[in-house]
Enzyme design. Structure first.
Site, PDB file in Angstrom:
ATOM      1  N   ARG A  13       0.878  -1.320  -0.014  1.00 57.70           N
ATOM      2  CA  ARG A  13      -0.234   0.002   0.039  1.00 57.70           C
ATOM      3  C   ARG A  13       1.005   1.298   0.079  1.00 57.70           C
ATOM      4  O   ARG A  13       1.492   1.540   1.177  1.00 57.70           O
ATOM      5  CB  ARG A  13      -0.908  -0.129   1.194  1.00 57.70           C
ATOM      6  CG  ARG A  13      -1.920   1.438   1.223  1.00 57.70           C
ATOM      7  CD  ARG A  13      -2.893   1.266   0.611  1.00 57.70           C
ATOM      8  NE  ARG A  13      -3.893   0.345   0.678  1.00 57.70           N
ATOM      9  CZ  ARG A  13      -4.861  -0.166  -0.125  1.00 57.70           C
ATOM     10  NH1 ARG A  13      -4.944   0.561  -1.163  1.00 57.70           N
ATOM     11  NH2 ARG A  13      -5.453  -1.154   0.144  1.00 57.70           N
ATOM     12  N   ARG A  61       1.626  -6.657  -9.482  1.00 60.10           N
ATOM     13  CA  ARG A  61       2.094  -6.088  -8.242  1.00 60.10           C
ATOM     14  C   ARG A  61       2.291  -7.029  -7.029  1.00 60.10           C
ATOM     15  O   ARG A  61       2.691  -6.702  -5.961  1.00 60.10           O
ATOM     16  CB  ARG A  61       0.905  -4.721  -7.688  1.00 60.10           C
ATOM     17  CG  ARG A  61      -0.280  -5.526  -7.397  1.00 60.10           C
ATOM     18  CD  ARG A  61      -1.133  -4.244  -7.082  1.00 60.10           C
ATOM     19  NE  ARG A  61      -2.633  -4.711  -6.637  1.00 60.10           N
ATOM     20  CZ  ARG A  61      -3.478  -4.063  -6.012  1.00 60.10           C
ATOM     21  NH1 ARG A  61      -3.327  -2.958  -5.674  1.00 60.10           N
ATOM     22  NH2 ARG A  61      -4.650  -4.745  -5.690  1.00 60.10           N
ATOM     23  N   HIS A 121      -0.046   3.470 -10.591  1.00 56.13           N
ATOM     24  CA  HIS A 121      -1.148   3.868  -9.310  1.00 56.13           C
ATOM     25  C   HIS A 121      -0.370   4.656  -8.410  1.00 56.13           C
ATOM     26  O   HIS A 121      -0.392   4.359  -7.215  1.00 56.13           O
ATOM     27  CB  HIS A 121      -1.692   2.640  -8.742  1.00 56.13           C
ATOM     28  CG  HIS A 121      -3.151   2.687  -8.091  1.00 56.13           C
ATOM     29  ND1 HIS A 121      -3.065   3.379  -6.890  1.00 56.13           N
ATOM     30  CD2 HIS A 121      -4.246   2.066  -8.209  1.00 56.13           C
ATOM     31  CE1 HIS A 121      -4.328   3.451  -6.454  1.00 56.13           C
ATOM     32  NE2 HIS A 121      -4.864   2.398  -7.116  1.00 56.13           N
ATOM     33  N   ASP A 138     -13.079   9.114  -6.185  1.00 56.84           N
ATOM     34  CA  ASP A 138     -12.495   8.013  -7.363  1.00 56.84           C
ATOM     35  C   ASP A 138     -12.960   8.257  -8.747  1.00 56.84           C
ATOM     36  O   ASP A 138     -14.174   7.886  -9.025  1.00 56.84           O
ATOM     37  CB  ASP A 138     -13.085   6.645  -6.660  1.00 56.84           C
ATOM     38  CG  ASP A 138     -12.376   5.409  -7.400  1.00 56.84           C
ATOM     39  OD1 ASP A 138     -11.580   5.502  -8.273  1.00 56.84           O
ATOM     40  OD2 ASP A 138     -12.618   4.328  -7.011  1.00 56.84           O
ATOM     41  N   GLU A 186      -2.822   8.657 -11.223  1.00 55.49           N
ATOM     42  CA  GLU A 186      -2.470   7.759 -11.666  1.00 55.49           C
ATOM     43  C   GLU A 186      -2.548   7.849 -13.185  1.00 55.49           C
ATOM     44  O   GLU A 186      -3.495   8.371 -13.895  1.00 55.49           O
ATOM     45  CB  GLU A 186      -3.438   6.430 -11.380  1.00 55.49           C
ATOM     46  CG  GLU A 186      -3.663   6.337  -9.862  1.00 55.49           C
ATOM     47  CD  GLU A 186      -4.819   5.322  -9.678  1.00 55.49           C
ATOM     48  OE1 GLU A 186      -4.996   4.604 -10.389  1.00 55.49           O
ATOM     49  OE2 GLU A 186      -5.506   5.687  -8.654  1.00 55.49           O
TER      50      GLU A 186
HETATM   51  O1  TA6 Z   1      -7.251   3.484  -8.882  1.00 52.47           O
HETATM   52  C1  TA6 Z   1      -8.377   3.764  -7.919  1.00 52.47           C
HETATM   53  C2  TA6 Z   1      -8.760   2.399  -7.460  1.00 52.47           C
HETATM   54  O2  TA6 Z   1      -9.165   1.599  -8.655  1.00 52.47           O
HETATM   55  C3  TA6 Z   1      -9.853   2.520  -6.483  1.00 52.47           C
HETATM   56  O3  TA6 Z   1     -11.072   2.242  -6.880  1.00 52.47           O
HETATM   57  C4  TA6 Z   1      -9.286   1.754  -5.206  1.00 52.47           C
HETATM   58  O4  TA6 Z   1     -10.002   0.480  -5.007  1.00 52.47           O
HETATM   59  C5  TA6 Z   1      -8.023   1.904  -5.593  1.00 52.47           C
HETATM   60  O5  TA6 Z   1      -7.673   1.719  -6.714  1.00 52.47           O
HETATM   61  C6  TA6 Z   1      -7.118   0.961  -4.490  1.00 52.47           C
HETATM   62  O6  TA6 Z   1      -7.124  -0.409  -4.848  1.00 52.47           O
HETATM   63  P1  TA6 Z   1      -6.484  -1.382  -4.090  1.00 52.47           P
HETATM   64  O7  TA6 Z   1      -6.704  -2.818  -4.553  1.00 52.47           O
HETATM   65  O8  TA6 Z   1      -4.921  -1.293  -4.106  1.00 52.47           O
HETATM   66  O9  TA6 Z   1      -7.011  -1.250  -2.402  1.00 52.47           O
END
Ligand code: TA6
Length: 292
Positions: free
Chosen positions: A66, A89, A163, A206, A264
């Protein structure tokens, strides 16, 4: 004069047991890139950390980490049958030789190719390379993807995102400019619209935008940045979980959402199709801006 890349040492180190590559510049900037996920975990420029890495991030060599710059490949979010944001990832990448180009002082290149593990999710033959280039006050992350199938194999397609979790002092005082007039899809309301003015934050956010032709600017005091991306990445995603979702994410502290903003560079709305032998590449770059 261009600094000698050999002077700007880059080396192997570990973070919570995970192998990482350290990049340095002669000006004191640095970046740390984990082999797990080819994920940039830290970028220090102008004496400050510019990325957000959650203090509760799980670095166990399996989980998605994260924070930093996770790579979503070959699927963005849940837009397909694969695990959320794909598998890149969650896997260890290999370091391969990198050439130092442009203004970069220190560069690392990591590679992932199809294996029994990837083919268990996705049957395709591919080679992906993630290049991280550190300059004075700049960071560029580039993904290259190659369909390594033979001539009689079929074409395949993918979606992707760099991301990036940017560090901010307080997301509710941060502002993004440069998206004015861009088409956008609000993932929370499932509503389409057009962005008017700068983007500000007061709760969960989002949205997937059509990428702007020019640069995006993050206005966040000492954390201000210019953000650009290649035209081959035609979407920009902006995400912040807000307080309620943040409290449900075990790998973020309850107030973690305040210190992060994901901006992103992505290719989502139109998947990239690659026939055997074809290649694609896309990048996102960050440059320091003077504090306002
Ligand atoms: O890029 C935004 C997103 O797709 C959100 O919808 C949110 O879920 C985020 O990514 C994080 O995703 P993750 O799987 O890393 O918790």
């Amino acid at each position: 004069m261009r600094p000698d890349p050999a002077v700007a040492a880059s080396g192997l180190e570990t973070l919570q047991g995970q192998p990482c590559i350290r990049l340095n510049t002669v000006h004191g900037d640095s970046a740390l890139v984990a082999l797990h996920g080819a994920q940039v975990l830290s970028w220090v420029a102008g004496g400050r950390e510019r990325l957000y890495l959650s203090p509760r991030a799980v670095l166990d060599g399996q989980s998605a980490i994260r924070g930093g710059i996770p790579l979503c490949f070959p699927q963005f979010n849940q837009r397909g049958p694969l695990p959320k944001h794909g598998f890149a990832r969650n896997l260890a990448w290999l370091r391969v030789p990198a050439s130092t180009e442009g203004d970069a002082q220190s560069t690392v290149c990591l590679a992932l190719t199809d294996s029994d593990a990837t083919r268990a999710w996705w049957p395709e033959r591919f080679a992906a390379r993630l290049t991280v280039a550190l300059g004075a006050g700049s960071l560029r992350v580039q993904l290259a993807v190659h369909n390594t199938g033979s001539a009689d194999d079929r074409a395949w397609s993918f979606t992707t995102a760099l991301h990036t979790y940017l560090r901010v002092e307080d997301v509710e005082r941060a502002e993004l400019s440069g998206l004015d007039g861009c088409a956008r899809w609000d993932a929370l309301a499932d509503a389409h619209g057009v962005q008017q003015g700068p983007v500000t934050f007061a709760g969960e956010y989002d949205r997937v935008f059509s990428a702007p032709a020019g640069a995006i600017h993050l206005h966040a005091g000492a954390h201000s940045l210019q953000i650009t991306q290649s035209t081959s990445l035609s979407n920009t995603v902006v995400w912040n979980p807000g307080a309620a979702l943040c409290a449900r994410l075990a790998d973020l502290p309850p107030d973690g959402y305040r210190s992060m903003l994901c901006v992103e560079a992505a290719q989502i709305d139109q998947p990239v199709a690659l026939a055997p032998g074809q290649q694609w590449q896309g990048w996102q770059q960050f440059n320091l801006l003077p504090a306002l």
